[in-house]
Design an enzyme around this catalytic site. Structure first.
Site, PDB file in Angstrom:
ATOM      1  CE1 TYR B 439       0.624   0.262   4.488  1.00 51.64           C
ATOM      2  CE2 TYR B 439      -1.704  -0.210   4.814  1.00 51.64           C
ATOM      3  CZ  TYR B 439      -0.442   0.042   5.329  1.00 51.64           C
ATOM      4  OH  TYR B 439      -0.284   0.072   6.683  1.00 51.64           O
ATOM      5  CD  GLU B 440      -0.279   5.706   1.594  1.00 46.87           C
ATOM      6  OE1 GLU B 440       0.052   6.481   0.667  1.00 46.87           O
ATOM      7  OE2 GLU B 440      -1.333   5.855   2.227  1.00 46.87           O
ATOM      8  N   GLY B 441       1.702   2.784  -2.594  1.00 49.11           N
ATOM      9  CA  GLY B 441       2.652   2.621  -3.701  1.00 49.11           C
ATOM     10  C   GLY B 441       3.578   1.455  -3.431  1.00 49.11           C
ATOM     11  CD  GLN B 446       7.074   4.277  -2.680  1.00 49.00           C
ATOM     12  OE1 GLN B 446       7.659   5.361  -2.610  1.00 49.00           O
ATOM     13  NE2 GLN B 446       5.755   4.187  -2.613  1.00 49.00           N
TER      14      GLN B 446
END
Lengths: 599, 599
Positions: B439-441, B446
């Site tokens: 999650y969050e990329g 990243q």
């Protein structure tokens, strides 16, 4: 939910094309085990995996096993699948005809074990655990014991367990406390608690035969005072039929991260009627017979998870569209390109693929060696196979299960956040296979077995036996294939393998902690090189097939691409392992235990 | 069940001794934030983590969240813990006084976030997710919007969410479909489905404020046509009080591998009343404000899991006895030695310890940079901090969460088979933290952000800004500490970092796939070097403290031992990463997508 497909084509490549199993079976006297028979068995085993076991895999995870006053109920469908397994004759396949078996060779069961476990790890453990019990009876039971227990186990109407672990002793069996007191009738009364007993209690079979490690009165302390006993759930009457209930009972089942369909039992023995098997105080020696096969079997469980994770990730990577390829639109008819176009997704897929196929070659090679040790009449062949097996068993156990952690993690990662959601099945694979680096001896235990007991214990001889095979192969193909660079890479890794071994031997002569400090990195190094050797062989073979004009050039071309990936990005992992090995034990041992603190 | 202990001493080492936060706060005008105040806050936060959050962590996992017709109930104790959190004033700590906050600096909340998440990852997500909503309102809301929503969010009586993902679009937000139609009164009617909405519905707060990405009629396709909206669960009356229920409803909650106490919701917006925030079609730009902090926050979740896994593994390694030490009996009064005597157990513990402490330094350093970007009035300081943050954010997010997978896996492995059993808590840690690389990329996202957007996008300038800091430090300490070998190792890794970057830049000029092919290995390389830089600094500082005659020489000595482990066995992982990076994209991209097959 992803569908499991038995990797039949690739398994045929490994067993028939790479390892020449047909000729191998003929040489060992299994005249009827032709490639056609193998194919026919594969087809049926594939159907059983895909149609019977895979559909109840998620159910097993959701429902888990239930216990009520010592009675364990397996998840919906497990019992019925087991009945079909017995009906299909699967349990008896690789057992001798004298005990009612079908007399097929051991190695033939490897692929079945892989596929059954790939389709449903939890379910496959029930028949899997019976194997240990049967091997022990075959090798160490009296004729009477074999007559009483073995036929029923081999036909599958009874199942078996191995009861080793106690709450305070796992790997260090020397500390075990279970006691067996002799009775007047020649039997024993066994008392104590065993934990982590897979399939210790369940509802699939008429009887459960426990093989239990315990101490006789006055037995020496430590591992030299352990004996082995048969403890049936139901005692047998004079005709060998199930009679009264023995005083062994399941106290509870564990709540675990995964393999929830497999009952992991606390077994309480309360003066249970027991029968000595093998010699007094030689129980641990008897265990080792079975342990090699069990450890290879655990490695195969790891392999099965890698394959299943690859299948799931590949299906999603071909279907899910997200972003455009950096080198230009690939699917103009879709709002974005399938994520298999992205290099990092391919890196994960190829890691899985190269591990699945490379590890499959290694596992089947080991089971070919097992065949030789079991069936060959040529003493020097047996000795050579034994030596190679001794070296490779801890590698197969640990390397195949450690790499399964990475591969199943990538299974989730390719899915992004969806990988974390139960319905896709990828997170169950990761949870189920997580046990494999811990049970049947942790990775740390395998590593010290390899480096300490096997390699240093043989003064490097066991290593030389296997590296000679690799060197001979490299000499054979050098200059004759397109893959000289890979041949040289394997050759120089073998040089390095032997140099590292010498270096560790020298430093360990002064400081015994050096062995433990190097052991796990050394084992993983050995694994990458060994699987690299099989990748070289597979690439050479694939190129031969292409050169011969095979109609399956796509299949063989994929092998060569995957080999390239392995040599470029997997074998090179040895660079960091070598650095770590050379760093020695000081960085681990110099810090006082008291300085390890939380805060 | 292991007990969580807030790592107060080590956090003080990082924030006060290593990073000089007291002087930093003074320089930014937070005159009252002395070390004493920080210690007092740490003490209270420690108690809250250990006494309130840790005891309900396993309960959260066992019970999970429940849903009944759109109403979500959180696990026993979660609601009460949240009430205590609000009562204790924790939500408002690092928010400006003008909105009812306590006006303390951002970075001070980092340690709290680490400890709360270490004690109970699932629970900590509820207040954690509110942050994103608050940051968005603070940066982009009108004064009226801020007045209506921000005070209640900051005091904690309302919570917030970020609604980005849709079933068909995760990372690739350009494909999103949710629609917002303008109403006559200046509001909008928002329709569509969002998935994976953490804390999207629950029973802890009076209202839930959703920040939702959606498209206006006629908006451009792709990412340039996305706007941002506020959608409250309950609409507000003219006095800003909770009024009628808005037409947004939780359709279901996901069944996940872990973080089961965190409600992951499918949110259905059915013409829900929405308020535009920020400019039309500029929604994604507004999101980026918040994304950096959210990504560092996710990295901190990884850090928290590493610390908790270390604590659990250490307790077991000191308690469990199994086998004798290879270098002689260590605990003659016990039947065997505690397993911390074995080198391979220490290898696992030191991996965890060196990652926990090194990653903690990096995470807090980044939050110190966040302080500068938020509070400093010196434009060149802000610019420099912004540049370093841009580089380090994807590294912190991915490196801290990837290393958390290894560290939590070792948490189980140190326990052997017991690690797989739920009651010890180690397997929950591994399951809970598994989401963090997704999650969050994802890590892949990243990595391409780092190598593509940040490094290549700045022609290497962002890298130079940070490596200059490292080089200056190496110059400063060279010859002045006992650690010249480590100083040289960091220096040569920085050379290599820049060389690799140049090499990739050159090859990517001809083939854009080279970026993706190198990206994840490049990010991990960057992480090991960056954390190595902090380990050098920590070792130098620890030696200074010892030389000054500190009464805590054990603490500082442990730092130096751990640094040695890091340089010998963690930094050396770069060797394989460099090999993989140099292998290029051909081994990934040459194989046709059609050749990837199951079989």
């Amino acid at each position: 939910m992803q569908n499991y497909k038995a990797p039949e084509r690739d398994t045929l490549f490994v067993t028939q094309e790479l390892l020449g199993m047909e000729a191998h079976y003929q040489a060992l006297g299994f005249d009827e085990v032709s490639e056609d028979l193998v194919r026919a068995i594969y087809t049926e085993a594939g159907k059983f995996s895909e149609n019977i076991l895979a559909p109840i895999n998620a159910i097993g995870d959701q429902e888990g096993c239930k216990i009520d006053d010592g009675v364990v109920t397996t998840p919906t469908g497990f019992k019925e699948a087991y009945a079909q397994y017995v009906e299909g004759g699967w349990p008896s396949m690789a057992h001798p005809e004298e005990f009612g078996g079908q007399g097929l060779p051991y190695s033939l069961a490897t692929s079945l074990a892989e596929w059954f476990s790939g389709a449903n790890h939890s379910w496959a453990m029930y028949p899997g655990l019976s194997q240990g019990c049967m091997e022990t009876l075959k090798s160490h039971g009296t004729e009477e014991q074999q007559a009483l227990f073995l036929d029923k186990l081999i036909e599958g109407s009874w199942t078996g367990t191995m009861c080793l672990t106690e709450p305070h002793c796992g790997s260090d069996l020397g500390m075990l406390k279970c006691k067996a007191e002799p009775n007047d009738d020649g039997s024993y009364s066994l008392t104590g608690t065993k934990i982590f007993i897979s399939a210790g209690e369940h509802d699939m079979s008429e009887n459960i035969i426990h093989i239990v490690l315990a101490r006789l009165p006055g037995a020496p302390a430590g591992t030299k005072g352990i004996s082995l006993f048969i403890v049936p759930k139901y005692n047998l009457d004079e005709n060998g039929n199930v009679a009264d209930r023995n005083t062994v009972k399941c106290g509870s089942i564990e709540h675990k991260m995964g393999i929830k369909g497999s009952a992991t039992c606390v077994m309480n023995f309360d003066g249970a009627k027991a029968h000595l098997i093998g010699q007094e105080n030689r129980g641990l020696n008897c265990m080792f017979t079975f342990m090699n096969i069990a450890r290879i079997g655990t490695g195969v469980e790891g392999l099965s998870a890698i394959e299943a994770a690859f299948q799931g990730a590949l299906a999603y990577a071909q279907d899910r569209v997200q972003f455009r390829s950096m080198s230009g639109v690939k699917s103009p008819d879709k709002p974005a390109d399938p994520i298999i176009v992205h290099p990092d997704v391919r890196r994960m897929l190829l890691t899985q693929k190269s591990l699945a196929e490379g590890n499959r070659a290694l596992a089947n090679y080991c089971m070919k060696l097992v065949d030789v040790t079991c069936y060959s009449k040529d003493e020097s062949d047996v000795k050579l196979a034994d030596a190679k097996l001794a070296l490779l068993t801890p590698i197969v156990k640990a390397f195949l299960t450690e790499t399964a952690q990475e591969a199943t993690s990538y299974g989730m990662q390719v899915y992004g956040g969806h990988g974390y959601i139960a319905e896709w099945g990828m997170e169950q694979l990761a949870r189920d296979t997580r046990i494999c680096t811990m049970y049947e001896g942790t990775t740390g235990i395998q590593a010290i077995d390899l480096l300490g007991r096997k390699i240093m214990g043989s003064n490097g001889e066991l290593l030389n036996v296997f590296t000679q095979e690799i060197r001979d192969y490299c000499t054979e193909v050098r200059g004759k294939s397109m893959f000289n660079a890979w041949t040289n890479a394997i050759d120089s890794h073998v040089d390095e393998w032997q140099q590292i071994t010498k270096d560790i031997g020298l430093s360990a002569a002064n400081n015994p902690e050096e062995l433990g400090a190097a052991s796990v990195d050394y084992l993983m190094f050995s694994g990458y090189v060994t699987v690299g050797y099989f990748w070289l062989k597979m690439a050479v073979l694939a190129q031969e097939k292409i050169d011969q004009g095979s109609s399956e050039s796509d299949f063989y071309q994929a092998k060569i691409h995957t080999a390239k990936f392995y040599f470029d990005r997997m074998l090179t992992r040895t660079r960091s392992l070598v650095s770590a090995i050379h760093s020695g034990s000081e960085n681990l041992m110099q810090m006082d235990a008291e300085l390890f603190k939380v805060g």
